[in-house]
Design an enzyme around this catalytic site. Structure first.
Site, PDB file in Angstrom:
ATOM      1  N   GLY A  11       0.834  -1.200   0.000  1.00  0.00           N
ATOM      2  CA  GLY A  11       0.000   0.000   0.000  1.00  0.00           C
ATOM      3  C   GLY A  11       0.865   1.246   0.000  1.00  0.00           C
ATOM      4  N   VAL A  13       2.434   3.052   2.471  1.00  0.00           N
ATOM      5  CA  VAL A  13       3.712   3.032   3.192  1.00  0.00           C
ATOM      6  C   VAL A  13       4.655   2.013   2.548  1.00  0.00           C
ATOM      7  CG1 VAL A  13       4.865   2.642   5.395  1.00  0.00           C
ATOM      8  CG2 VAL A  13       2.612   3.702   5.372  1.00  0.00           C
ATOM      9  N   ASP A  33       1.725  -8.616  -1.055  1.00  0.00           N
ATOM     10  CA  ASP A  33       0.407  -8.105  -0.654  1.00  0.00           C
ATOM     11  C   ASP A  33      -0.630  -9.184  -0.951  1.00  0.00           C
ATOM     12  OD1 ASP A  33      -0.622  -4.916  -0.142  1.00  0.00           O
ATOM     13  OD2 ASP A  33      -2.179  -6.373  -0.688  1.00  0.00           O
ATOM     14  N   ARG A  82      -5.572   4.261   9.413  1.00  0.00           N
ATOM     15  CA  ARG A  82      -6.617   4.972  10.167  1.00  0.00           C
ATOM     16  C   ARG A  82      -7.533   5.768   9.268  1.00  0.00           C
ATOM     17  NH1 ARG A  82      -4.723   8.629  15.032  1.00  0.00           N
ATOM     18  NH2 ARG A  82      -2.711   8.786  13.998  1.00  0.00           N
ATOM     19  N   ARG A  88      -5.255   5.020  16.667  1.00  0.00           N
ATOM     20  CA  ARG A  88      -4.431   3.894  16.229  1.00  0.00           C
ATOM     21  C   ARG A  88      -4.916   2.615  16.905  1.00  0.00           C
ATOM     22  NH1 ARG A  88      -0.532   8.038  16.936  1.00  0.00           N
ATOM     23  NH2 ARG A  88       0.519   8.621  15.010  1.00  0.00           N
ATOM     24  N   ASN A  95      -5.663  -5.534  12.757  1.00  0.00           N
ATOM     25  CA  ASN A  95      -4.260  -5.611  12.344  1.00  0.00           C
ATOM     26  C   ASN A  95      -3.479  -6.694  13.076  1.00  0.00           C
ATOM     27  OD1 ASN A  95      -4.664  -3.739  10.405  1.00  0.00           O
ATOM     28  ND2 ASN A  95      -3.665  -2.035  11.459  1.00  0.00           N
ATOM     29  N   ASN A 120       0.180  -0.219  12.618  1.00  0.00           N
ATOM     30  CA  ASN A 120      -0.349   0.287  13.896  1.00  0.00           C
ATOM     31  C   ASN A 120      -1.487  -0.584  14.439  1.00  0.00           C
ATOM     32  OD1 ASN A 120       1.073   2.653  14.693  1.00  0.00           O
ATOM     33  ND2 ASN A 120       0.318   3.622  12.813  1.00  0.00           N
ATOM     34  N   HIS A 175       3.825   4.783  20.487  1.00  0.00           N
ATOM     35  CA  HIS A 175       3.469   5.567  19.291  1.00  0.00           C
ATOM     36  C   HIS A 175       1.977   5.879  19.381  1.00  0.00           C
ATOM     37  CE1 HIS A 175       3.823   7.108  15.303  1.00  0.00           C
ATOM     38  NE2 HIS A 175       3.127   6.141  14.722  1.00  0.00           N
TER      39      HIS A 175
HETATM   40  N1  APR Z   1      -0.829  -9.613   3.956  1.00  0.00           N
HETATM   41  C1  APR Z   1      -0.252  -8.726   3.118  1.00  0.00           C
HETATM   42  N2  APR Z   1      -0.771  -7.523   2.856  1.00  0.00           N
HETATM   43  C2  APR Z   1      -1.930  -7.200   3.436  1.00  0.00           C
HETATM   44  C3  APR Z   1      -2.603  -8.061   4.324  1.00  0.00           C
HETATM   45  C4  APR Z   1      -2.002  -9.322   4.587  1.00  0.00           C
HETATM   46  N3  APR Z   1      -2.556 -10.217   5.411  1.00  0.00           N
HETATM   47  N4  APR Z   1      -3.730  -7.439   4.749  1.00  0.00           N
HETATM   48  C5  APR Z   1      -3.766  -6.227   4.168  1.00  0.00           C
HETATM   49  N5  APR Z   1      -2.679  -6.079   3.376  1.00  0.00           N
HETATM   50  C6  APR Z   1      -2.299  -4.939   2.530  1.00  0.00           C
HETATM   51  C7  APR Z   1      -3.468  -4.244   1.884  1.00  0.00           C
HETATM   52  O1  APR Z   1      -3.925  -4.980   0.759  1.00  0.00           O
HETATM   53  C8  APR Z   1      -2.846  -2.905   1.501  1.00  0.00           C
HETATM   54  O2  APR Z   1      -2.302  -2.926   0.186  1.00  0.00           O
HETATM   55  O3  APR Z   1      -1.697  -3.922   3.318  1.00  0.00           O
HETATM   56  C9  APR Z   1      -1.717  -2.733   2.530  1.00  0.00           C
HETATM   57  C10 APR Z   1      -1.902  -1.526   3.423  1.00  0.00           C
HETATM   58  O4  APR Z   1      -1.774  -0.407   2.626  1.00  0.00           O
HETATM   59  P1  APR Z   1      -2.639   0.920   2.838  1.00  0.00           P
HETATM   60  O5  APR Z   1      -4.069   0.561   3.018  1.00  0.00           O
HETATM   61  O6  APR Z   1      -2.255   1.875   1.770  1.00  0.00           O
HETATM   62  O7  APR Z   1      -2.135   1.451   4.269  1.00  0.00           O
HETATM   63  P2  APR Z   1      -0.780   2.265   4.561  1.00  0.00           P
HETATM   64  O8  APR Z   1      -1.064   3.716   4.508  1.00  0.00           O
HETATM   65  O9  APR Z   1       0.329   1.712   3.760  1.00  0.00           O
HETATM   66  O10 APR Z   1      -0.566   1.919   6.120  1.00  0.00           O
HETATM   67  C11 APR Z   1      -0.221   0.603   6.514  1.00  0.00           C
HETATM   68  O11 APR Z   1       1.147   1.373   8.323  1.00  0.00           O
HETATM   69  O12 APR Z   1       1.470   3.485   9.212  1.00  0.00           O
HETATM   70  C12 APR Z   1       0.793   2.287   9.344  1.00  0.00           C
HETATM   71  O13 APR Z   1      -1.292   2.893  10.442  1.00  0.00           O
HETATM   72  C13 APR Z   1      -0.708   2.450   9.242  1.00  0.00           C
HETATM   73  O14 APR Z   1      -1.266   0.259  10.017  1.00  0.00           O
HETATM   74  C14 APR Z   1      -1.137   1.060   8.859  1.00  0.00           C
HETATM   75  C15 APR Z   1       0.041   0.556   8.008  1.00  0.00           C
END
Ligand code: APR
Length: 310
Positions: A11, A13, A33, A82, A88, A95, A120, A175
């Site tokens: 995603g 991050v 992912d 979030r 968080r 999570n 988080n 955090h």
């Molecule tokens: N295995 C692999 N990837 C997964 C799984 C899993 N079991 N479950 C969800 N994902 C992937 C989602 O498909 C998504 O692409 O995790 C990714 C998360 O990306 P975003 O939704 O863009 O979130 P992001 O802003 O990257 O934040 C991720 O980091 O800073 C922290 O609070 C934030 O907990 C959050 C994490």
């Protein structure tokens, strides 16, 4: 030999972390992912910038862990970010399942890796990864302090109109809303912050740091911060892969340091090729110690919730 970093969660991050690792030529990167096609597509897209950007690393995407075998570092960003109004901690149970499954699968393929957690609520997710992996505490590290410190440094540099680089700060604790920006250890090229501005201004910057994540969530509405979190993660990755031994605030499992046991809390550590090579136990005054304890109590509450579910 080429180094390898797996980034779980492609995603915001995760993808930014992968790209920065490539741009700095730190290691080959595998993006993992659960969403079909996303890690493959983003990985290929990043690879195709290699001729333009001039980096020679391999970037691959996958929905499984085969390709991640023998990674030096596994960064876990998988999970849900979030939404406005969410803390968080609201993310806790959703999570927990994600981090548990990602850790189990990643460590099976890379039993000697160093784990960096980003998901988080950070300190509770680190605890989950430590227990699930069975790794020694030196190899399970949470990214929070570098980001919280970066936010504090940004606000100070802007307020004083000085170079961002000149500001050194220290933010300890969990955090979350109880994090502990340590003003006494914050300076501008060695000049204590308190010499350069008044208490009301310092208090305002401290509060803005505590609310730093929420400030971004409020703007974005559909997610949380990712540029600074990715940059902060990559600083940790670089210190480990290059054995730079940077002293950074990171979430680590305490075994009595600062009077805290069996919890991940942000404290200053040395990061090198072995992971956490030293935990610095600095002398805190009574007020700072109480604030750190309060922050640790908030982390403990979340860990207790997880423990009651497993
Ligand atoms: N295995 C692999 N990837 C997964 C799984 C899993 N079991 N479950 C969800 N994902 C992937 C989602 O498909 C998504 O692409 O995790 C990714 C998360 O990306 P975003 O939704 O863009 O979130 P992001 O802003 O990257 O934040 C991720 O980091 O800073 C922290 O609070 C934030 O907990 C959050 C994490």
């Amino acid at each position: 030999m080429r180094r390898k970093v797996t980034v779980v969660g492609a995603g915001n991050v995760g993808a930014n972390t992968a790209q920065k690792i490539a741009q700095k030529e730190l290691a080959d990167v595998v993006l993992v992912d659960v969403v079909e096609g996303v890690p493959q597509g983003k990985g290929l897209d990043m690879l195709e910038s290699a001729p333009v950007e001039g980096y020679d690393v391999r970037i691959a995407g996958s929905n499984g862990y085969e390709e991640t075998a023998d990674s030096d570092i596994v960064v876990i960003t998988a999970g849900f970010p979030r939404k406005p109004g969410m803390s968080r901690d609201d993310l806790l149970l959703a999570n927990y399942e994600v981090v548990k499954s990602a850790t189990e699968q990643a460590v099976r393929k890379s039993p000697n890796a160093i784990l960096i957690l980003v998901t988080n609520p950070l300190d509770a997710m680190c605890w989950t990864a430590l227990k699930v992996s069975g790794f020694p505490r030196e190899r399970v590290i949470g990214m929070a302090g570098v980001l919280d410190t970066a936010r504090f440094r940004t606000f100070i540099a802007e307020e004083l109109d000085v170079s961002f680089e000149n500001v050194t700060a220290m933010v300890l604790g969990g955090h979350g809303d109880t994090m502990v920006p340590l003003v006494r250890f914050t300076n501008i090229s060695g000049i204590p912050l308190s010499e350069l501005t008044d208490q009301a201004t310092i208090d305002r910057m401290v509060q803005r740091t505590r609310d730093g994540g929420a400030e971004i969530v409020k703007y974005l509405k559909t997610g949380s911060a990712y540029y600074a979190p990715a940059a902060s993660t990559v600083e940790m990755v670089e210190s480990i892969l290059k054995d730079k031994k940077k002293v950074l605030p990171c979430a680590v499992y305490l075994g009595g340091e600062y009077g805290i046991r069996e919890l991940f809390v942000g404290v200053p550590v040395k990061l090198g090729s072995k992971g956490v090579e030293k935990i610095y136990e600095i002398k805190l005054d009574q007020q700072e110690r109480a604030a750190l304890q309060k922050s640790a109590d908030a982390v403990r509450e979340l860990v207790e919730v997880i423990k009651s579910r497993i």
